[in-house]
Design a protein around this motif. Structure first.
Motif, PDB file in Angstrom:
ATOM      1  N   ASP A 139     104.400  49.026  65.109  1.00 48.89           N
ATOM      2  CA  ASP A 139     103.200  49.727  64.829  1.00 48.89           C
ATOM      3  C   ASP A 139     102.394  48.857  64.000  1.00 48.89           C
ATOM      4  O   ASP A 139     103.199  47.760  63.319  1.00 48.89           O
ATOM      5  CB  ASP A 139     103.556  50.870  64.263  1.00 48.89           C
ATOM      6  N   TYR A 140     101.282  49.217  63.673  1.00 51.75           N
ATOM      7  CA  TYR A 140     100.464  48.197  62.543  1.00 51.75           C
ATOM      8  C   TYR A 140     100.475  49.027  61.262  1.00 51.75           C
ATOM      9  O   TYR A 140     100.419  50.299  61.265  1.00 51.75           O
ATOM     10  CB  TYR A 140      99.144  48.335  63.131  1.00 51.75           C
ATOM     11  N   ASP A 141     101.030  48.248  60.156  1.00 51.10           N
ATOM     12  CA  ASP A 141     101.205  49.055  58.862  1.00 51.10           C
ATOM     13  C   ASP A 141     100.129  48.438  57.908  1.00 51.10           C
ATOM     14  O   ASP A 141      99.981  47.401  57.392  1.00 51.10           O
ATOM     15  CB  ASP A 141     102.416  48.557  58.314  1.00 51.10           C
ATOM     16  N   TYR A 142      99.048  49.416  57.920  1.00 47.27           N
ATOM     17  CA  TYR A 142      97.781  49.123  57.115  1.00 47.27           C
ATOM     18  C   TYR A 142      98.231  48.658  55.579  1.00 47.27           C
ATOM     19  O   TYR A 142      97.774  47.924  55.197  1.00 47.27           O
ATOM     20  CB  TYR A 142      96.773  50.435  57.327  1.00 47.27           C
ATOM     21  N   GLU A 143      98.921  49.585  54.953  1.00 47.71           N
ATOM     22  CA  GLU A 143      99.390  49.242  53.490  1.00 47.71           C
ATOM     23  C   GLU A 143     100.066  47.895  53.469  1.00 47.71           C
ATOM     24  O   GLU A 143      99.724  47.166  52.465  1.00 47.71           O
ATOM     25  CB  GLU A 143     100.067  50.382  52.910  1.00 47.71           C
ATOM     26  N   LEU A 144     101.025  47.689  54.003  1.00 45.16           N
ATOM     27  CA  LEU A 144     101.705  46.506  54.132  1.00 45.16           C
ATOM     28  C   LEU A 144     100.830  45.024  54.313  1.00 45.16           C
ATOM     29  O   LEU A 144     100.741  44.210  53.708  1.00 45.16           O
ATOM     30  CB  LEU A 144     102.986  46.419  55.066  1.00 45.16           C
TER      31      LEU A 144
END
Ligand code: UTP
Length: 297
Positions: free
Chosen positions: A69-74
């Protein structure tokens, strides 16, 4: 011939052979150098030209979905810290392929896990890759199978030869050679045969190319070996109805769900790693029989 666009990867098993490591971590997330096993498998699918992965998951396996998945925060943290190479790598992973998840609520067996994919796969042929079976090869194993399918138009299971004393750990196929290289027409399949039940050394590994009729067969397959709904039992019925080929793939396969297989995978991947390979090979030369004899229970 119908184009193959989807790959089913069952990851809902309990991973008991790797306990206690797999109490809180899915075995498919155990790392080989710096990537989890499942990433190598999804990369094989992508390199074979497949468009969609269907993960068959269970409770406690959400880390696998998170990994793709895409991890916006990271992503923001890496951007702020100017770690752009890492950021690109993570973006690459989240863009690899479309991933759909289906829950298998109880671990009723591999056959049942594949059956769970029926609505997402629909009426088209598809690939199955076991989430802990790693294959290293020049041409991806799935690509080799897709190329064969374009010639034979029937279901295919990938096989490897195993020593006779190990056949009791595998699904075993019996069959005759064909005009296609490394390819056998299947007569009979047995799940984990006891010694003497078959003289074949052709063992099914975790790669299958199946026609959609398998779903109807799986739906009426009764629990078999170990009280689980066995894929091999349904495959025998499919082979009787439509014909099926066994393909001795080119490459090396590792059972990364087994401790020794996992270790072999790590060593082989490390030895050919672009940056770690040379120092690791040098290190291995210094590991003498003497140091290896210091054992730990
Ligand atoms: P394994 O028997 O190798 O996996 O099943 P396991 O049950 O996870 O592991 P052990 O034997 O307890 O250590 C082969 C594949 O089928 C999946 C597993 O996740 C693995 O990829 N599987 C098995 C399911 O998805 N559901 C099941 O009910 C059983």
């Amino acid at each position: 011939m119908q184009q193959i666009r989807k790959a089913v990867i069952p990851v809902a098993g309990l991973g008991t052979r790797f306990l206690p490591a797999t109490k809180a971590i899915p075995k498919e997330m155990l790392t080989i150098i710096d990537r989890p096993t499942i990433q190598y498998i999804v990369e094989e699918v992508v390199a074979s030209g497949i468009e969609e992965v269907i993960l068959i998951t269970s409770d406690g396996k959400s880390a696998i979905e998170k990994h793709f998945d895409y991890d916006y925060e990271l992503d923001n943290v890496l951007k702020e810290k100017n770690k752009l190479k890492l950021r690109d790598e993570l973006t690459h992973i989240s863009n690899l392929i479309d991933v759909v998840s289906v829950r298998q609520k109880k671990p009723l067996g591999l056959g049942h896990a594949i059956w769970m994919a029926r609505k997402v796969v629909g009426n088209e042929p598809f690939l199955v890759l076991l989430g802990d079976d790693l294959v290293r090869s020049e041409t991806p194993c799935c690509r080799q199978m897709l190329d064969l399918y374009n010639q034979v138009g029937e279901s295919i299971v990938a096989i490897q030869r195993v020593p006779m004393e190990q056949t009791c750990h595998y699904g075993i196929v019996e069959g005759e050679g064909t005009e296609f290289e490394r390819t056998f027409k299947i007569n009979r399949m047995l799940e984990k045969p006891s010694p003497g039940m078959s003289d074949s050394d052709k063992a099914i590994i975790g790669r299958y190319l199946l026609t959609p009729e398998i779903f109807e067969i799986l739906g009426r397959t009764k629990p078999g070996h170990g009280g689980e709904i066995q894929l091999t039992d349904a495959l025998q019925t499919l082979a009787n109805q439509q014909g099926m080929y066994a393909y001795e793939f080119e490459g090396r396969r590792y059972d990364a769900g087994d401790k020794l297989g996992y270790l072999k995978a790590i060593v082989d991947v490390a030895m050919s790693h672009p940056t770690l390979g040379k120092p690791f090979r040098e290190y291995l030369q210094t590991v003498s029989a003497c140091t290896c004899s210091t054992s730990r229970s």
